[in-house]
Scaffold this active site. Sequence first.
Site, short mmCIF file in Angstrom:
data_model
loop_
_atom_site.label_atom_id
_atom_site.label_comp_id
_atom_site.label_asym_id
_atom_site.label_seq_id
_atom_site.Cartn_x
_atom_site.Cartn_y
_atom_site.Cartn_z
N GLY A 104 1.40 -51.57 -27.12
CA GLY A 104 1.05 -51.05 -26.27
C GLY A 104 0.13 -49.68 -27.06
O GLY A 104 0.53 -48.91 -27.65
N LYS A 149 9.96 -37.45 -10.32
CA LYS A 149 8.88 -38.46 -10.57
C LYS A 149 8.32 -38.92 -9.18
O LYS A 149 9.04 -38.69 -8.00
CB LYS A 149 9.79 -39.80 -11.13
CG LYS A 149 8.64 -40.51 -11.70
CD LYS A 149 8.17 -40.07 -13.22
CE LYS A 149 7.46 -40.88 -14.01
NZ LYS A 149 7.19 -40.38 -15.40
N VAL A 202 -0.68 -42.73 -25.23
CA VAL A 202 0.19 -42.43 -26.47
C VAL A 202 0.03 -43.24 -27.61
O VAL A 202 0.27 -42.94 -28.81
CB VAL A 202 1.79 -42.35 -25.82
CG1 VAL A 202 2.73 -42.19 -27.06
CG2 VAL A 202 1.86 -41.73 -24.56
N GLY A 203 0.33 -44.91 -27.42
CA GLY A 203 0.17 -45.83 -28.55
C GLY A 203 -0.92 -45.62 -29.75
O GLY A 203 -0.75 -45.47 -30.69
N GLY A 224 -2.29 -47.54 -25.40
CA GLY A 224 -2.81 -46.43 -24.30
C GLY A 224 -3.09 -45.04 -24.82
O GLY A 224 -3.02 -44.85 -26.12
#
Length: 345
Positions: A174, A80, A178-179, A176
């Site tokens: 959320g 990450k 994905v959501g 965004g």
Amino acid sequence: MNDWQAVAAADLELLQIVRDRRAGALAVVAVHDTSLGPAHGGIRRRSYAGLRAAVADAVALATAMTWKCALAGLPSGGGKVVLLDHPDLDRAAAYRLVGQVVASLGGRFRTGPDVGTTSEDLAQVAGETSFVSTGTSGEGDLGLATARGVEAAMQALVAHLGTGWEGLRVAVQGLGSVGLALAGLLAQRGVRLLVADVDANRAAAARQRFGATVVDPDTIATAACDVFAPCALGGGLTTELAGRMRARGVCGAANNQFAEPTAAAAFAAQGITVVPDFVANAGAVIAGLTFAQDGIPARPERLAQIAATTAAVLARATAAGVPPDQVALAMAKERVAQARSPRHR
Ligand code: NAI
């Protein structure tokens, strides 16, 4: 355990803190484990209370990536990048800095999108290294790939709960990349949607496009529904919330959803089945890796395999009487340990 103790206990392969003074950029690069193959993990850009919090986040996210790749059956490990955001950041230079660090790792780590990172940002990274999934080079829409994976995990969850899709109410937190995609997929299945986003325009868009009911972001986690789908930031599932949640299941894309180690048992004690985030949200890394290896976008059937993994985790958790998170972690660790053992080298 405090942040530093957690970092020390994480058994990392590599932790690098890099800086570009002129750009005001400070980035943390964590590679957790490459026993199964080169590490994969996106770039998160957000403001942090300080370097310590940023390092702890990078380490926790990199570790979760290792388990995610292991359970998705990918020849890949976990990494990450965290980029500390602030108003004076020279964003383009900061992403170029990240690209230079990734390049210096020579393929040991491949990066991609995460919260706060756009395709323009990834283009800066791509100027410095080829070890990046930009989401624009043919691997397809990575947010959609993640949403398809969450949908598959939710399919296994609702089968496990004995409800199926019919009449299901899902609260999506959320909206965004994905959501919103998940809301669209669920709408196609006839699911009744409750949605919330701190950005009122995104919630309004979901209402307009999918007939979703808009809920206050402060109350979406306790809304009257069957499944809660956290698709904003992680850390939302607190021990305290378990007693107030009305959903019977949780299945979403947010990384590291449990706020503290006791939370998983608290949800299980309330009879709420939480699909481990690192099982449900593997779609993007599957898509990124498929493209890197084969040069084609991941097939929907490959993403749908997340349903079988989820079903296996939930069945084993029920049989053993332990939270699904514990079972999934044990399965992932076993796979990594096998790859580490001399017999498999
Ligand atoms: P995004 O940044 O595109 O969307 C996040 C959305 O959540 C934004 O619309 C934001 O306004 C909203 N939000 C933030 N705080 C909120 C709150 N308290 N209540 C309601 N809404 C809130 O992020 P993206 O890419 O959709 O990712 C969502 C989550 O899934 C993140 O935790 C990310 O780490 C995780 N994830 C994303 C993957 C991907 O392919 N994009 C892959 C795997 C995990």
